[in-house]
Design an enzyme around this catalytic site. Sequence first.
Site, short mmCIF file in Angstrom:
data_model
loop_
_atom_site.label_atom_id
_atom_site.label_comp_id
_atom_site.label_asym_id
_atom_site.label_seq_id
_atom_site.Cartn_x
_atom_site.Cartn_y
_atom_site.Cartn_z
CD GLU A 80 -110.94 -18.19 -55.67
OE1 GLU A 80 -111.42 -19.24 -55.22
OE2 GLU A 80 -110.92 -17.13 -55.02
CG ASP A 81 -110.03 -16.29 -60.60
OD1 ASP A 81 -110.44 -16.02 -59.46
OD2 ASP A 81 -108.83 -16.30 -60.92
#
Length: 726
Positions: A80-81
């Site tokens: 996700e990051d």
Amino acid sequence: MESVQAHYDSMVEAIKKYAPLADMALIDEAFLYAEKMHETQKRRDGSPYIIHPLAVAEIIAEIGLDTDAILGALLHDCIEDTRATFDDIATRFGRPVAEMVEGVTKLTRVQYSTAEEQQMENLRKMFMAMSKDIRVIIIKIADRLHNTRTLEYQSPEKQIIKSMETMEIYAPLAYRLGMQKIKTELEDSSLRYLDPDGYSRIMEFLSSHKKEVDQFMNDVQSMITARLDAVGIEGDIYGRVKHVYSIYRKMDKQSKSLDDIYDLYAFRVIVGSISDCYNVLGHIHDLFNPVPGRFKDYISTPKPNMYQSLHTTVIGEDGIPFEVQIRTWEMHETAEYGVAAHWKYKQDGQGAGQEQQFEWVRRLLENQQDTDAEEYVHSLKIDMFDDEVFVFTPKGKVICLPAGSTPIDFAYAIHSGVGNSMVGAKINGRIASYDMELKNGDIVEVLTSKAAKGPSRDWLKLCHSNQARMKIKQWFKKERRDENIVQGRASIEAELKRMSVPLSVLQNEELLPTLLKKVSFDSLDDLYAAIGYGGITAVKAVNRIREELLRASRAQQQKENDGAVNPLSPRQSKRSDSGVIVEDFDSVLIKFSRCCTPVPGDDIVGFITKGYGVSIHRRDCPNAAHAADPEQAGRWVKVSWADTPVDPFSTSLEIHSVDRDGLMLDIAMVMTGLRLKVTELNARALPDSKCIISLTFEVQDVNQLNNVRNKIRMISGVADVVRSHG
Ligand code: MN
């Protein structure tokens, strides 16, 4: 600022304590990888981002989950990051871990909204993800737990949104998973932001009464301890004030002030065996007065989320009521961590994966019927998934079907082969009808048989999913049942005619059941279809029918000596002259081959069949080519047409044409114009908008037949008209 090292040590400690079999080297690798990936990121409080994955991994380790789950927790925000990819994680840590991280990522991307509609969609997505790998949702819950612990660093707006989300989604999920400890913490910390006043009122009350509360708790604990010592039962006793949100809800529900809250205190007695649980219960009831109607035996009847314990409420000193929960250590483990407790390492290294996933989802769904569930206003409600129904295979695979689906839909969802060979179904172990609507959590078993006759037309009405409908239609198309019926019917009628058995026997309602039984079919259509696809030959079927008719007829004649009508009409003698002369044979049974349907005027040959006299073929029939076979040579005989007038002959033509509207009508018009009796007119579509029409009709001779051919050739679109060769 918190240090990475402290969090790392804390995680390692948890792993050593609760997940001692975990692969520490791999976990270290994942930690270093995640640390590198999150290198540039900071938490809201300014601490390095890696602290968050470490804390989540620690929670996962505390629950006692396996190495993969701990890796998944460490890496859960990587996709996700950061620039980490699924493939990269899969290569380094294995596909299951990458899939888990991806699963968590998907849940993270689910946008929470208080709008009911959106929420349903979110829940549904989560639901789907959960049923694939339960560890995904456990990691997500652990992620949320750590985030609520650090919620103070978020903006007030985010605190409220996150808390609502936690209260509406994560706490109920933790409850459904049986993770009591986590659920409690999630609720209390959410309440703190959702109703700060209510929260602090309760906290203040508890702290202002701390002295009395402590005194009371100690007294009760001593009394129980002393009794257990006296009777020689080993057990641990814990006293606690019920968690804040539970008190809050009781106040709200009963519209009572804190002072009136019925039971604020709870004690837990944990012992070694189930029999000790019941012994302890007896002693508790002996020491204190039980409140009638408050005893619950969740040992003999566990809660749907696997929770087991004995619950009783008793009145202590000064008339203060309190609850006592009695359970074994094993039950305690399950109560604290629920389904996750079942994910702990197994000595044999084999995870209990599939079964536990299944068990969990099944129980989760069953929980809908749990009376306790109504306590949880924000719980997942099954009608949130009202357009889908989740059911299980006997092996625990989750099958998602449109709501209203039946066992037929289920069978075709498994595999079209399963659907096509279905002969029955069981729902939750009981035989069920095909039209029974499946409910969430049903365990559906399809009974199949190699001898199955395939789907019936009714199934199209009973199924609910497009998938099943399509597959059933495919079957009909593939199996061409209709076509088989038509073909089979034509064959058997021709055979009946040839054997001089009146066609009406098949319409005779009295005879038909016996006849069908004789050939082992349930219906005429089944018989036709079987003949059509070659399951049984028309000759065999007619022989059996004939045998049965003869038997019935003999029986009837014996019974009523007045000579009842023989179903075998005397037509045989009437048609003794077949119109064909067989050389060297005076009187012989003649039959006309069905493959080439010869008519007077055709060049013909005869073949002596075994037991059926002479069969007549056209000389250009492919079957007559066997005449060249030396072994068969002796069986071919010269035949010629007699001049005597005979009944018309049935023959067939194949019409090759462009498939167009009105074609069949044009052909029918030609035949009507020629005053010829048509017994069959069928079209079969071919690729490129072409078709083949088979036309069966009666003619006197080959001249008449050729006339028909010429007339049909003139019809627009017709390319060729050929005699049938079987
Ligand atoms: Mn996270």
